[in-house]
Design a protein around this motif. Structure first.
Motif, PDB file in Angstrom:
ATOM      1  N   GLY A 199      -0.218   7.131  51.903  1.00 22.89           N
ATOM      2  CA  GLY A 199       0.097   8.484  52.067  1.00 22.89           C
ATOM      3  C   GLY A 199       0.859   8.848  53.113  1.00 22.89           C
ATOM      4  O   GLY A 199       1.788   9.632  53.176  1.00 22.89           O
ATOM      5  N   SER A 200       0.107   8.625  54.177  1.00 19.98           N
ATOM      6  CA  SER A 200       0.804   9.178  55.640  1.00 19.98           C
ATOM      7  C   SER A 200       2.107   8.597  55.937  1.00 19.98           C
ATOM      8  O   SER A 200       3.036   9.291  56.442  1.00 19.98           O
ATOM      9  CB  SER A 200      -0.087   9.054  56.677  1.00 19.98           C
ATOM     10  OG  SER A 200      -0.609   7.726  56.950  1.00 19.98           O
ATOM     11  N   SER A 201       2.146   7.199  55.739  1.00 20.28           N
ATOM     12  CA  SER A 201       3.410   6.634  56.026  1.00 20.28           C
ATOM     13  C   SER A 201       4.602   6.825  55.330  1.00 20.28           C
ATOM     14  O   SER A 201       5.839   7.028  55.659  1.00 20.28           O
ATOM     15  CB  SER A 201       3.237   5.076  56.265  1.00 20.28           C
ATOM     16  OG  SER A 201       2.392   4.694  56.887  1.00 20.28           O
ATOM     17  N   ILE A 202       4.245   7.115  53.911  1.00 12.99           N
ATOM     18  CA  ILE A 202       5.587   7.603  53.187  1.00 12.99           C
ATOM     19  C   ILE A 202       6.077   8.893  53.361  1.00 12.99           C
ATOM     20  O   ILE A 202       7.367   9.156  53.385  1.00 12.99           O
ATOM     21  CB  ILE A 202       5.052   7.425  51.538  1.00 12.99           C
ATOM     22  CG1 ILE A 202       5.058   5.950  51.052  1.00 12.99           C
ATOM     23  CG2 ILE A 202       5.994   8.170  50.685  1.00 12.99           C
ATOM     24  CD1 ILE A 202       4.294   5.648  49.565  1.00 12.99           C
ATOM     25  N   PHE A 203       5.163   9.842  53.687  1.00 11.63           N
ATOM     26  CA  PHE A 203       5.204  11.105  54.221  1.00 11.63           C
ATOM     27  C   PHE A 203       6.261  11.161  55.450  1.00 11.63           C
ATOM     28  O   PHE A 203       7.194  12.072  55.465  1.00 11.63           O
ATOM     29  CB  PHE A 203       4.158  11.745  54.476  1.00 11.63           C
ATOM     30  CG  PHE A 203       4.348  13.240  55.049  1.00 11.63           C
ATOM     31  CD1 PHE A 203       4.612  14.339  54.222  1.00 11.63           C
ATOM     32  CD2 PHE A 203       4.337  13.360  56.252  1.00 11.63           C
ATOM     33  CE1 PHE A 203       4.935  15.701  54.853  1.00 11.63           C
ATOM     34  CE2 PHE A 203       4.511  14.644  57.053  1.00 11.63           C
ATOM     35  CZ  PHE A 203       4.613  15.920  56.166  1.00 11.63           C
ATOM     36  N   ILE A 204       5.964  10.216  56.243  1.00  8.79           N
ATOM     37  CA  ILE A 204       6.728  10.081  57.538  1.00  8.79           C
ATOM     38  C   ILE A 204       8.024   9.429  57.410  1.00  8.79           C
ATOM     39  O   ILE A 204       9.187  10.015  57.882  1.00  8.79           O
ATOM     40  CB  ILE A 204       5.916   9.215  58.768  1.00  8.79           C
ATOM     41  CG1 ILE A 204       4.522  10.172  58.924  1.00  8.79           C
ATOM     42  CG2 ILE A 204       6.825   9.311  59.883  1.00  8.79           C
ATOM     43  CD1 ILE A 204       3.685   9.483  59.972  1.00  8.79           C
TER      44      ILE A 204
END
Length: 310
Positions: free
Chosen positions: A251-256
């Motif tokens: 979730g966090s990596s795709i957002f970044i």
């Protein structure tokens, strides 16, 4: 270093809005860092020393915990220095070394997550063939293949970014050196490098996510077909902790990273990056130890051996 580069160092902005709380934030992040390192080191230690855990599942888990130690140690010590001492300057070379190690270990972690999901899929969907398919040689070759592929791809993209010209701004709006903020500071034409980093992020994240989703889809189908509720509960319990860590990481990596323009949403990227660098490495040992009876037993045996040796 590209032609026209005059910047010799960069300044990590950190979290300027809360910098006045430096001592408090230093204490909180130091405790989280120490807890994360301690928990992951414990997992690595018991996996290496306990005969009960000499299986592919724990082989991958031990490597994952070791990678988490390296991953968080790449970023958090500098963040602690910013909070406590206000040391925000980092040299050009050190900045790119940090960016390389951070992205390399992070990318390897996602491939490792995919391998762990395949391992669980084979164990649950084809239990009779599991020892033959996931033998030690196969597991070692899979890890080496992931390391080689990740090292090659990440080295390529980091070298490309380092060859850009940096001739003006040197303040990085982040708490560590990452490729997106570095690309933003370049005074070169960055369109091709941005396309390269976007394509690489898309390849690594979505390919590993596809493997993981496919594996867990097969697992769910197999679990639903189990005859007893107790067997279904045991199977779901084995995989649920893995899914929690997985959802936080992806979730966090795709957002970044999965966005075509590296200049967008850099401010919010700092908060999302805390999830990967602080929260997830801290949750990993908690989830895998509190929800796993075999790890509980291994810990008890280790503690008993320590007491007897004294």
């Amino acid at each position: 270093m590209g032609n026209g580069t005059t910047v010799q160092d960069f300044i990590l902005e950190g979290f300027p809005a809360v910098q006045h709380l430096g001592i408090l934030l230093f204490s909180v992040h130091l405790l989280a860092y120490l807890a994360s390192i301690t928990g992951n080191v414990v997992i690595v230690s018991i996996v290496c020393t306990n005969a009960r855990l000499k299986t592919p599942m724990y082989f991958f888990l031990g490597i994952f915990s070791f990678a988490e130690c390296c991953f968080t140690s790449t970023v958090i010590p500098k963040l602690l220095a910013i909070f406590l001492l206000g040391k925000q300057t980092v040299s050009f070379v050190a900045c790119f070394i940090q960016a390389f190690v951070f992205v390399f270990i992070g990318a390897f972690g996602f491939l490792l997550i995919a391998l762990m999901s395949v391992d669980r899929c084979v164990a649950i969907c084809r239990p009779l063939h599991y020892p033959t398919i996931m033998n030690p040689r196969t597991c070692t070759l899979l890890i080496m293949a992931c390391l080689t592929m990740t090292f090659t791809l990440i080295t390529w993209v980091v070298v490309k970014v380092s060859q850009l010209s940096f001739c003006g701004p040197r303040v990085i709006p982040h708490f560590f050196c990452d490729l997106g903020p570095l690309i933003r500071l370049s005074c070169s034409d960055t369109s091709s490098v941005e396309a390269l980093t976007f394509g690489l992020a898309l390849l690594l994240l979505l390919s590993s996510l596809t493997v993981t989703i496919t594996s867990y889809s097969s697992i769910v189908v197999t679990i639903v077909r189990l005859p007893s509720a107790k067997e279904r509960q045991k199977a779901f319990s084995t995989c649920s902790s893995h899914l929690i860590v997985l959802s936080l990481m992806y979730g966090s990596s795709i957002f970044i990273y999965v966005k075509p323009k590296q200049t967008s949403r850099l401010e919010s990227n700092r908060e999302a990056a805390l999830m990967n660098t602080v929260v997830t490495p801290l949750l990993n040992p908690v989830i895998y130890t509190l929800r796993n009876k075999q790890v509980h037993q291994a810990l008890r045996e280790t503690v008993c051996r320590i007491k007897i040796s004294r």
